[in-house]
Design an enzyme around this catalytic site. Sequence first.
Site, PDB file in Angstrom:
ATOM      1  N   ARG A  45       0.819  -1.198   0.000  1.00 42.01           N
ATOM      2  CA  ARG A  45       0.000   0.000   0.000  1.00 42.01           C
ATOM      3  C   ARG A  45       0.863   1.262   0.000  1.00 42.01           C
ATOM      4  NH1 ARG A  45      -3.469  -1.974   5.074  1.00 42.01           N
ATOM      5  NH2 ARG A  45      -2.151  -3.822   4.928  1.00 42.01           N
ATOM      6  N   GLY A  46       2.144   1.094   0.263  1.00 44.64           N
ATOM      7  CA  GLY A  46       3.034   2.231   0.494  1.00 44.64           C
ATOM      8  C   GLY A  46       3.158   3.247  -0.628  1.00 44.64           C
ATOM      9  N   GLU A 101       7.255   2.015  -6.657  1.00 43.36           N
ATOM     10  CA  GLU A 101       7.472   1.448  -5.326  1.00 43.36           C
ATOM     11  C   GLU A 101       7.803   2.569  -4.337  1.00 43.36           C
ATOM     12  OE1 GLU A 101       7.016  -0.477  -3.106  1.00 43.36           O
ATOM     13  OE2 GLU A 101       8.509  -2.051  -2.833  1.00 43.36           O
ATOM     14  N   ASP A 105      14.548  -1.533  -0.053  1.00 45.59           N
ATOM     15  CA  ASP A 105      15.316  -1.733   1.178  1.00 45.59           C
ATOM     16  C   ASP A 105      16.260  -2.923   0.935  1.00 45.59           C
ATOM     17  OD1 ASP A 105      15.884  -1.282   3.935  1.00 45.59           O
ATOM     18  OD2 ASP A 105      14.397  -2.754   4.542  1.00 45.59           O
ATOM     19  N   LYS A 133      17.344   2.714   0.056  1.00 48.70           N
ATOM     20  CA  LYS A 133      18.300   2.558   1.168  1.00 48.70           C
ATOM     21  C   LYS A 133      19.375   1.577   0.709  1.00 48.70           C
ATOM     22  CE  LYS A 133      14.700   2.311   4.679  1.00 48.70           C
ATOM     23  NZ  LYS A 133      14.331   1.616   5.924  1.00 48.70           N
ATOM     24  N   PHE A 154      14.426   4.069   9.703  1.00 46.78           N
ATOM     25  CA  PHE A 154      13.048   3.651   9.453  1.00 46.78           C
ATOM     26  C   PHE A 154      12.209   4.899   9.250  1.00 46.78           C
ATOM     27  CE2 PHE A 154       8.898   1.772   9.974  1.00 46.78           C
ATOM     28  CZ  PHE A 154       9.069   0.566   9.306  1.00 46.78           C
ATOM     29  N   VAL A 155      11.567   5.003   8.092  1.00 44.12           N
ATOM     30  CA  VAL A 155      10.845   6.226   7.747  1.00 44.12           C
ATOM     31  C   VAL A 155       9.344   5.982   7.600  1.00 44.12           C
ATOM     32  CG1 VAL A 155      12.838   7.321   6.631  1.00 44.12           C
ATOM     33  CG2 VAL A 155      11.288   5.899   5.268  1.00 44.12           C
ATOM     34  N   ASP A 161       4.184   3.544   6.032  1.00 41.10           N
ATOM     35  CA  ASP A 161       3.671   3.310   7.381  1.00 41.10           C
ATOM     36  C   ASP A 161       4.674   2.698   8.341  1.00 41.10           C
ATOM     37  OD1 ASP A 161       3.615   0.709   5.986  1.00 41.10           O
ATOM     38  OD2 ASP A 161       2.717   0.013   7.859  1.00 41.10           O
ATOM     39  N   ARG A 167       0.710   6.994   7.570  1.00 37.10           N
ATOM     40  CA  ARG A 167       0.731   7.081   6.102  1.00 37.10           C
ATOM     41  C   ARG A 167       0.280   8.450   5.611  1.00 37.10           C
ATOM     42  NH1 ARG A 167       1.300   1.907   3.738  1.00 37.10           N
ATOM     43  NH2 ARG A 167       0.384   0.214   4.933  1.00 37.10           N
TER      44      ARG A 167
HETATM   45  P1  IMP Z   1      12.496  -4.924   0.854  1.00 29.89           P
HETATM   46  O1  IMP Z   1      11.848  -6.150   0.316  1.00 29.89           O
HETATM   47  O2  IMP Z   1      13.341  -5.221   2.051  1.00 29.89           O
HETATM   48  O3  IMP Z   1      13.240  -4.128  -0.166  1.00 29.89           O
HETATM   49  O4  IMP Z   1      11.340  -4.067   1.477  1.00 29.89           O
HETATM   50  C1  IMP Z   1      10.664  -3.134   0.757  1.00 29.89           C
HETATM   51  C2  IMP Z   1       9.377  -2.769   1.444  1.00 29.89           C
HETATM   52  O5  IMP Z   1       9.542  -2.726   2.856  1.00 29.89           O
HETATM   53  C3  IMP Z   1       8.956  -1.398   1.039  1.00 29.89           C
HETATM   54  O6  IMP Z   1       8.102  -1.459  -0.065  1.00 29.89           O
HETATM   55  C4  IMP Z   1       8.245  -0.892   2.259  1.00 29.89           C
HETATM   56  O7  IMP Z   1       6.894  -1.240   2.194  1.00 29.89           O
HETATM   57  C5  IMP Z   1       8.891  -1.623   3.405  1.00 29.89           C
HETATM   58  N1  IMP Z   1       9.891  -0.755   4.053  1.00 29.89           N
HETATM   59  C6  IMP Z   1      11.232  -0.742   3.884  1.00 29.89           C
HETATM   60  N2  IMP Z   1      11.818   0.205   4.593  1.00 29.89           N
HETATM   61  C7  IMP Z   1      10.818   0.832   5.267  1.00 29.89           C
HETATM   62  C8  IMP Z   1      10.771   1.961   6.179  1.00 29.89           C
HETATM   63  O8  IMP Z   1      11.788   2.587   6.526  1.00 29.89           O
HETATM   64  N3  IMP Z   1       9.537   2.309   6.614  1.00 29.89           N
HETATM   65  C9  IMP Z   1       8.405   1.660   6.265  1.00 29.89           C
HETATM   66  N4  IMP Z   1       8.390   0.633   5.406  1.00 29.89           N
HETATM   67  C10 IMP Z   1       9.594   0.218   4.922  1.00 29.89           C
HETATM   68 MG    MG Z   2       6.002  -1.707   0.078  1.00 31.91          MG
END
Ligand code: IMP
Ligand code: MG
Length: 178
Positions: A45-46, A101, A105, A133, A154-155, A161, A167
Amino acid sequence: MPQPTYVIDEMISAKSIAARVETLARDITLHFSGTDKLIVVGLLRGSFVFIADLVREIDLPVEVDFLEASSYGDGMESSREVRILKDLRGEIAGRDVLVVEDIVDTGFTLGHVVRLLQSREPKRLEVCALLDKPTRREVDIRATWTGFVIPDEFVVGYGIDFAQRNRNLPFIGKVRFT
Ligand code: IMP
Ligand code: MG
């Protein structure tokens, strides 16, 4: 369990986001110029706030679709296991596709989604991520366009969220536990 208490320190202002969105949209418009239709795929949903602002600055015929992948649950750490909770409504074979997206992360989510969508053989598939990141990356994947590169914090805000909260903040802030 009691809710942990935290404050949110502004990291990227609403004004900076708006300016960056405009530039990203200009680059995307140039890249896909001449397309009959760009299918913009928001990862729920981000990305819902970002995609809403971005599509309004893209000067191309656009179709909007959504896909929901889950890797986080309500925690702060990636589970490294990506599930598709909601798939696209439309076909993307032979089409121009832009995946939108919120944050890249570890890269597990985007890696999984890109592999899945590539298997449907779009004509072109690019990715626009609001935040990156890079120090956290475990999967070798990069967005075509990135809004802001941020440190390992963490943002929240602008659609993003912490356990489904914050959000609706107009800016991006970092969570600081008190
Ligand atoms: P990844 O699979 O580890 O790259 O995670 C990506 C997803 O994790 C993003 O689409 C976000 O929904 C969530 N995410 C990663 N970092 C943060 C953060 O700092 N705050 C909130 N959600 C995060
Ligand atoms: Mg996401």
